[in-house]
Design an enzyme around this catalytic site. Structure first.
Site, PDB file in Angstrom:
ATOM      1  N   HIS A   1       1.623   2.385  -3.684  1.00 38.45           N
ATOM      2  CA  HIS A   1       0.448   3.267  -4.150  1.00 38.45           C
ATOM      3  C   HIS A   1       0.670   4.709  -3.551  1.00 38.45           C
ATOM      4  O   HIS A   1       0.495   5.683  -4.094  1.00 38.45           O
ATOM      5  CB  HIS A   1      -0.921   2.722  -3.820  1.00 38.45           C
ATOM      6  CG  HIS A   1      -0.917   1.639  -4.379  1.00 38.45           C
ATOM      7  ND1 HIS A   1      -1.143   1.431  -5.755  1.00 38.45           N
ATOM      8  CD2 HIS A   1      -1.660   0.172  -4.040  1.00 38.45           C
ATOM      9  CE1 HIS A   1      -1.621   0.328  -6.427  1.00 38.45           C
ATOM     10  NE2 HIS A   1      -1.792  -0.488  -4.997  1.00 38.45           N
TER      11      HIS A   1
ATOM     12  N   GLU B   1       0.872  -1.312  -0.011  1.00 38.06           N
ATOM     13  CA  GLU B   1       0.079   0.068   0.057  1.00 38.06           C
ATOM     14  C   GLU B   1       0.759   1.043   0.044  1.00 38.06           C
ATOM     15  O   GLU B   1       0.502   2.259  -0.651  1.00 38.06           O
ATOM     16  CB  GLU B   1      -0.981  -0.013   0.997  1.00 38.06           C
ATOM     17  CG  GLU B   1      -1.988  -1.124   1.463  1.00 38.06           C
ATOM     18  CD  GLU B   1      -2.622  -1.300  -0.150  1.00 38.06           C
ATOM     19  OE1 GLU B   1      -2.802  -0.280  -0.766  1.00 38.06           O
ATOM     20  OE2 GLU B   1      -2.974  -2.612  -0.374  1.00 38.06           O
TER      21      GLU B   1
END
Length: 783
Positions: free
Chosen positions: A571, A568
């Site tokens: 991202h 994550e």
């Protein structure tokens, strides 16, 4: 540095831009359970240096303290103009309707004024880029501050009142976005700009990209439709939004509803002490006062930190089957443990039928063509890649199952009886322990959240030259939705703030959706630059669901939770390291099937020695992870890799076929169609009660409809990108930093300003090759 921000959801006009809100919803299912009881196991990135050695803890970031973050108690927190960042902790359900109504009224006025100005122009006039884009960006940003906050809170702080308020306003949001995407004056303005050689050639490459995406978005949004077709198209869009929300609520409610209380020692035989402590804490929170890790009772839930270890370690085959069935029947007609109707089978089939009808209205053969019109791959390329990878994995996965069966029988599993799905995860864990001589739980004490974050931030500094600094929430009056949420500043090489982000690390099954995701809070924008500054800085948030602290003990992580966190963060870096603007800043505008490239690239660093060893320190003694464990972790990376790959390919192929070949007219049951696909993609037949599709939020409540293949498509690129670092030597600091700078300046910085494949070629100097992906998985290309 100034810190003047406002929150934003995805661009309301350009539907071709990656919707980060949809990405978040898709991420919320990223930890969905497979038929084998496992998850989409990915590697992760970690770092070696400690952030607290790089900068002072809780350093005040310049600009934050200059802006009041407070709101009066009688104001609507969603409309408080004094708030630079969303006032997450002050938003009440009763704020939603008046705030959304007010913002929609304002937004409608702005769009009407833009349309009127375009209508007044002479037919030969070509509107400037700024005339078209700036009003739309302003509408998106201001309305997005309200709706983005509501959407975020519904995922991390769900209540019945908030859910009802959001559902009431969602149709109006959908109607407004349809109204913009189907605006003929705006479409004609973009089309004229695109068609004028003189005007178009005068634009920058980034501006051309924005114009092209908006034209395509409008055409896919139904701008050319008239009369009954337009009416029906908009009805479908509204209904799809309602169904998506219903789908997600059904999954959340069924996941929350299941609790299995165990009160006998033999029921939890095999379970590690960390799980017992968490399960006793959960039981106590559900009314079983006095529950202890040693004596119980213990609560098993379908929340991932509870469910997955139970499938891995519980020796009771009967209980494993019971919990497995409860998980696989969530949100279906078989979820008898839920008081209300949560059956997603009719919801899914209506979604598929409506998407097919929508594609027909737009003139496409099927919905997959609509979906891939905005992606890098064509439908033929996507299906060909899935088949190529299936050919590489299938025989190997069959052999892995044979090996697992033989091993289970050597441990006393009945000879001649086939392993069932609730056995696979349990015996896979035992086989891995036997092969590599370590247990997953042995690693947990070495991965405290603090050490893992230090490692991650150290890697980011090594690769990209940026420093991550914790920010004191109270000193800066930053409002958060939970006391454990953290806030950080990302600084450039000169120590100047360049981005900010929230981190919400822990599982809260009573109010927070499962899985992990990243979403934007606000994008980088020159249009909203504060006085004396060139741009407004981007802000995002990373949300995980890892094991929370138990009592006074700090949170320790499984290796899989480490992997998820770093995925994550990849991202988040894509969002925060951008140098682009507005509609193509960060993840916006990136083709969906390559949006996973940065996140999956970062995963690979987890298996780099210095990176892993630099962060793996025992939570109590501070001793580093023993060297032999690193070697075992690396060796175990390829363990049952073919089976995991085949699982992903099954979901990808099912998704593509449901949105292309599946008739969606009631003649064939959706679940039966999936079973047909499974005949060539699964090495174990599914259970009769298999309802996995009822929780497949990626394609039914997220942005991955006819796009789940994107995970493997992007992994071709991410593995190839990491191979570039392997080729120069992972210990070659000079070359690694050189490549890291190039990667930052292309893939991570350029956002959606160019086609993603062309940006990748700028980094690699060639097209991506599948070889590295197969090599990392220990597989060979099929003949």
């Amino acid at each position: 540095m100034g810190f003047v921000l406002s929150s934003s959801a995805q661009p309301l006009w350009s539907a071709s831009s990656v919707s980060t809100a949809a990405l978040a919803r898709a991420r919320a299912h990223a930890a969905g359970y497979s038929r084998l009881g496992g998850v989409n196991v990915r590697s992760a990135s970690v770092g070696s240096a400690r952030v607290h050695n790089l900068c002072a803890p809780h350093r005040r970031c310049v600009g934050l303290s200059a802006v009041s973050m407070s709101a009066s108690t009688d104001s609507n927190a969603l409309l408080d103009t004094s708030a630079v960042l969303p006032l997450y902790g002050k938003v009440l359900p009763e704020h939603v309707e008046p705030a959304v109504e007010q913002m929609l009224q304002w937004a409608e006025q702005q769009v009407a004024e833009l349309e009127a100005s375009l209508d007044k122009a002479t037919p030969a006039a070509v509107a400037s880029f700024e005339t078209l884009v700036h009003p739309l960006e302003k509408v998106s940003d201001k309305l997005g501050k309200v709706w983005g906050t509501v959407s975020h809170l519904s995922g991390v702080k769900d209540t019945e009142a908030l859910r009802e308020a959001k559902q009431k306003m969602q149709p109006k949001i959908v109607a407004f976005t349809s109204r913009i995407s189907q605006s003929e004056p705006i479409y004609k303005g973009f089309k004229a700009l695109q068609s004028s050689k003189e005007a178009y050639d005068a634009l920058s490459d980034t501006q051309k990209r924005i114009v092209d995406q908006n034209v395509l978005s409008a055409e896919l949004g139904g701008v050319a439709l008239q009369g009954d077709q337009k009416k029906r198209f908009n009805e479908i869009k509204l209904r799809l939004a309602e169904l998506s929300t219903t789908f997600g609520n059904n999954v959340l409610d069924s996941t929350k509803a299941y609790v299995l209380i165990l009160d006998k020692q033999e029921q939890i035989e095999g379970m590690p002490s960390s799980w017992r402590a968490m399960a006793a804490q959960t039981a106590a929170s559900k009314g079983h006062e006095g529950a202890t890790p040693e004596s119980g009772p213990w609560a098993v839930t379908l929340d991932f930190p509870s469910y997955m270890p139970f499938m891995q370690y519980a020796k009771s085959r009967e209980l494993r089957e019971q919990v497995y069935k409860a998980s696989l029947t969530r949100a279906s007609e078989l979820a008898e443990y839920v008081e209300r109707d949560v059956n997603n089978v009719p919801v899914c089939e209506e979604i598929l039928a409506l998407r097919k009808e929508m594609a027909g209205i737009l003139g496409f053969a099927h919905y997959a063509e609509v979906s891939l019109a905005r992606k890098t791959a064509t439908f033929e390329e996507a299906t060909a890649l899935m088949e190529q990878l299936r050919g590489a994995a299938y025989a190997a996965a069959q052999q892995e199952l044979v090996e697992l069966q033989a091993f289970a029988e050597s441990m006393g599993f009945p000879a001649g009886e086939s392993l069932q799905h609730w056995d696979v995860t349990f015996y896979s864990e035992r086989l891995k322990e036997s092969k590599f001589d370590f247990e997953e739980e042995q690693l947990r004490p070495y991965f405290s959240l603090e050490n893992v974050l230090d490692g991650l931030f150290g890697l980011v500094k090594r690769l990209f030259g940026v420093t991550v600094v914790p920010v004191d929430k109270e000193a800066e009056s930053i409002s958060v939705w939970d006391e454990h949420v953290r806030f950080y500043c990302i600084q450039n090489e000169s120590g100047e703030p360049m981005a900010y982000f929230y981190l919400d690390p822990y599982s809260r099954p009573a109010e927070k959706r499962g899985g992990a995701w990243m979403d934007e809070v606000v994008s980088r924008s020159t249009l909203f630059a504060p006085a004396g500054r060139t741009a407004r800085l981007p802000v995002g948030h990373a949300v995980c669901n890892q094991s929370p602290p138990v009592g006074s003990k700090p949170s320790t992580m499984t290796f899989r939770e480490v992997e998820t966190l770093f995925h994550e963060f990849g991202h988040l870096l894509n969002h925060t390291l951008t140098v682009e603007d507005g509609m193509v800043a960060g993840i916006r505008g990136v083709e969906w099937d390559l949006v996973e490239l940065p996140s999956q690239y970062m995963e690979n660093w987890c298996y780099h020695r210095d990176t892993l060893m630099g962060m793996a320190k025992h939570v109590e003694s501070g001793e580093p992870l023993p060297e032999e464990f690193f070697e075992k972790i690396v060796a175990a990376k390829k363990f049952r890799a073919a089976s995991m790959l085949l699982r992903q390919l099954h979901f990808s192929i099912v998704d593509l076929e449901l949105h292309s070949l599946f008739p969606a007219d009631g003649s064939v049951n959706m679940l039966e169609w999936e079973k047909r696909v499974g005949e060539r993609t699964l090495v174990m037949p599914p259970q009769p009660y298999d309802r996995f599709l009822c929780t497949f939020g990626h394609i039914f409540a997220g942005g991955y409809s006819a796009g789940y293949y994107s995970y493997k498509y992007a992994e071709v690129y991410s593995a190839d990108a990491f191979a570039a670092f392997e080729e120069v030597g992972l210990e070659n600091e000079e070359r690694v930093r050189e490549l890291g700078t190039r990667l930052r300046n292309t893939v991570f910085a350029m956002g959606g300003s160019r086609p993603a494949k062309s940006i990748y070629r700028m980094f690699r100097g060639r097209e991506a090759s599948i070889d590295a992906l197969l090599r990392h998985a220990g597989l060979s290309s099929p003949a």
